[in-house]
Write a protein that holds these residues in place. Structure first.
Motif, PDB file in Angstrom:
ATOM      1  N   ILE A 123       0.804  -1.238   0.077  1.00 12.23           N
ATOM      2  CA  ILE A 123       0.012   0.224  -0.001  1.00 12.23           C
ATOM      3  C   ILE A 123       0.803   1.206  -0.107  1.00 12.23           C
ATOM      4  O   ILE A 123       0.503   2.131  -0.863  1.00 12.23           O
ATOM      5  CB  ILE A 123      -1.020   0.164   1.157  1.00 12.23           C
ATOM      6  N   ILE A 124       1.926   1.154   0.794  1.00  7.84           N
ATOM      7  CA  ILE A 124       2.760   2.534   0.901  1.00  7.84           C
ATOM      8  C   ILE A 124       3.495   2.688  -0.451  1.00  7.84           C
ATOM      9  O   ILE A 124       3.876   3.681  -1.031  1.00  7.84           O
ATOM     10  CB  ILE A 124       3.641   2.341   2.072  1.00  7.84           C
ATOM     11  N   ALA A 152       2.450   1.616  -3.460  1.00  9.54           N
ATOM     12  CA  ALA A 152       1.516   2.075  -4.507  1.00  9.54           C
ATOM     13  C   ALA A 152       1.259   3.617  -4.334  1.00  9.54           C
ATOM     14  O   ALA A 152       1.273   4.266  -5.280  1.00  9.54           O
ATOM     15  CB  ALA A 152       0.296   1.307  -4.280  1.00  9.54           C
ATOM     16  N   PHE A 153       1.130   4.047  -3.045  1.00 11.47           N
ATOM     17  CA  PHE A 153       1.167   5.685  -2.637  1.00 11.47           C
ATOM     18  C   PHE A 153       2.312   6.420  -3.315  1.00 11.47           C
ATOM     19  O   PHE A 153       2.098   7.438  -4.155  1.00 11.47           O
ATOM     20  CB  PHE A 153       0.811   6.066  -1.678  1.00 11.47           C
ATOM     21  N   TYR A 154       3.414   5.899  -2.941  1.00 13.73           N
ATOM     22  CA  TYR A 154       4.640   6.550  -3.616  1.00 13.73           C
ATOM     23  C   TYR A 154       4.764   6.361  -5.331  1.00 13.73           C
ATOM     24  O   TYR A 154       5.244   7.601  -5.659  1.00 13.73           O
ATOM     25  CB  TYR A 154       5.764   5.522  -3.051  1.00 13.73           C
ATOM     26  N   GLY A 183       2.367   6.109  -7.309  1.00 12.37           N
ATOM     27  CA  GLY A 183       1.215   7.305  -7.861  1.00 12.37           C
ATOM     28  C   GLY A 183       1.961   8.519  -7.706  1.00 12.37           C
ATOM     29  O   GLY A 183       1.377   9.468  -8.591  1.00 12.37           O
ATOM     30  N   GLY A 184       2.158   8.929  -6.583  1.00 17.98           N
ATOM     31  CA  GLY A 184       2.790  10.404  -6.519  1.00 17.98           C
ATOM     32  C   GLY A 184       3.888  10.615  -7.436  1.00 17.98           C
ATOM     33  O   GLY A 184       3.962  11.709  -7.774  1.00 17.98           O
ATOM     34  N   ARG A 185       4.799   9.718  -7.527  1.00 19.96           N
ATOM     35  CA  ARG A 185       6.149  10.122  -8.368  1.00 19.96           C
ATOM     36  C   ARG A 185       5.136   9.986  -9.976  1.00 19.96           C
ATOM     37  O   ARG A 185       5.882  10.830 -10.749  1.00 19.96           O
ATOM     38  CB  ARG A 185       7.138   8.907  -8.611  1.00 19.96           C
ATOM     39  N   TYR A 237       2.308  11.247 -10.939  1.00 18.83           N
ATOM     40  CA  TYR A 237       1.721  12.434 -10.918  1.00 18.83           C
ATOM     41  C   TYR A 237       2.623  13.521 -10.971  1.00 18.83           C
ATOM     42  O   TYR A 237       2.600  14.425 -11.847  1.00 18.83           O
ATOM     43  CB  TYR A 237       0.837  12.673  -9.560  1.00 18.83           C
ATOM     44  N   ILE A 255      -6.201  13.195  -8.046  1.00 15.93           N
ATOM     45  CA  ILE A 255      -6.486  12.122  -7.605  1.00 15.93           C
ATOM     46  C   ILE A 255      -6.192  10.732  -8.427  1.00 15.93           C
ATOM     47  O   ILE A 255      -6.150   9.671  -7.710  1.00 15.93           O
ATOM     48  CB  ILE A 255      -7.975  12.190  -7.701  1.00 15.93           C
ATOM     49  N   SER A 293      -3.395   9.509  -8.932  1.00 12.87           N
ATOM     50  CA  SER A 293      -2.341   9.087  -8.113  1.00 12.87           C
ATOM     51  C   SER A 293      -2.890   7.816  -7.280  1.00 12.87           C
ATOM     52  O   SER A 293      -2.147   7.033  -7.028  1.00 12.87           O
ATOM     53  CB  SER A 293      -1.457   9.757  -7.229  1.00 12.87           C
ATOM     54  N   LEU A 294      -4.041   7.834  -7.005  1.00 19.77           N
ATOM     55  CA  LEU A 294      -4.743   7.041  -6.110  1.00 19.77           C
ATOM     56  C   LEU A 294      -5.392   5.985  -7.054  1.00 19.77           C
ATOM     57  O   LEU A 294      -5.641   4.883  -6.894  1.00 19.77           O
ATOM     58  CB  LEU A 294      -5.682   7.420  -4.968  1.00 19.77           C
TER      59      LEU A 294
END
Length: 108
Positions: free
Chosen positions: A30-31, A33-35, A37-39, A41, A80, A82-83
């Motif tokens: 999960i962590i 996936a957030f990283y 997605g942020g990259r 974006y 959004i 990114s998620l």
């Protein structure tokens, strides 16, 4: 009585090694996936800004609308996305603009 059985079963499940390993793996994914997605974006924003500057540089000296020759206009990336990707990859994100002709969305 049922409450006692539920508490015992939950303690057995949460205290097991299998639960700890599964929980740790899911938390890491999960962590990650957030990283990622942020990259994605941030990279998308950099590409959008570069394309925007290029398009403005092409149109800088043009004074007549009929002299515009195939300038690519893009939508900015959605934060959004990114998620959740949603429909952002299904809609046309780029449009070629010229002095004459119809505007059609590309990359759908």
């Amino acid at each position: 009585m049922i409450r006692l059985i539920i508490e015992k079963e939950l303690k057995d499940i949460i205290g097991s090694t299998k639960f700890a390993v599964t929980f740790g793996a899911c938390a890491i994914l999960i962590i990650l996936a957030f990283y990622v997605g942020g990259r994605n974006y941030l990279v998308g924003m950099e590409q959008y800004e570069a394309g925007k500057k290029e398009g403005l540089a092409k149109l800088e000296g043009v004074t007549d609308w009929n002299e515009v020759r195939s300038t690519l206009v893009s939508l900015p990336p959605q934060p959004i996305a990114s998620l959740v990707m949603g429909v952002s990859n299904d809609i046309g994100r780029n449009t070629e603009v010229s002095g004459r002709g119809e505007l059609t969305a590309e990359d759908s």
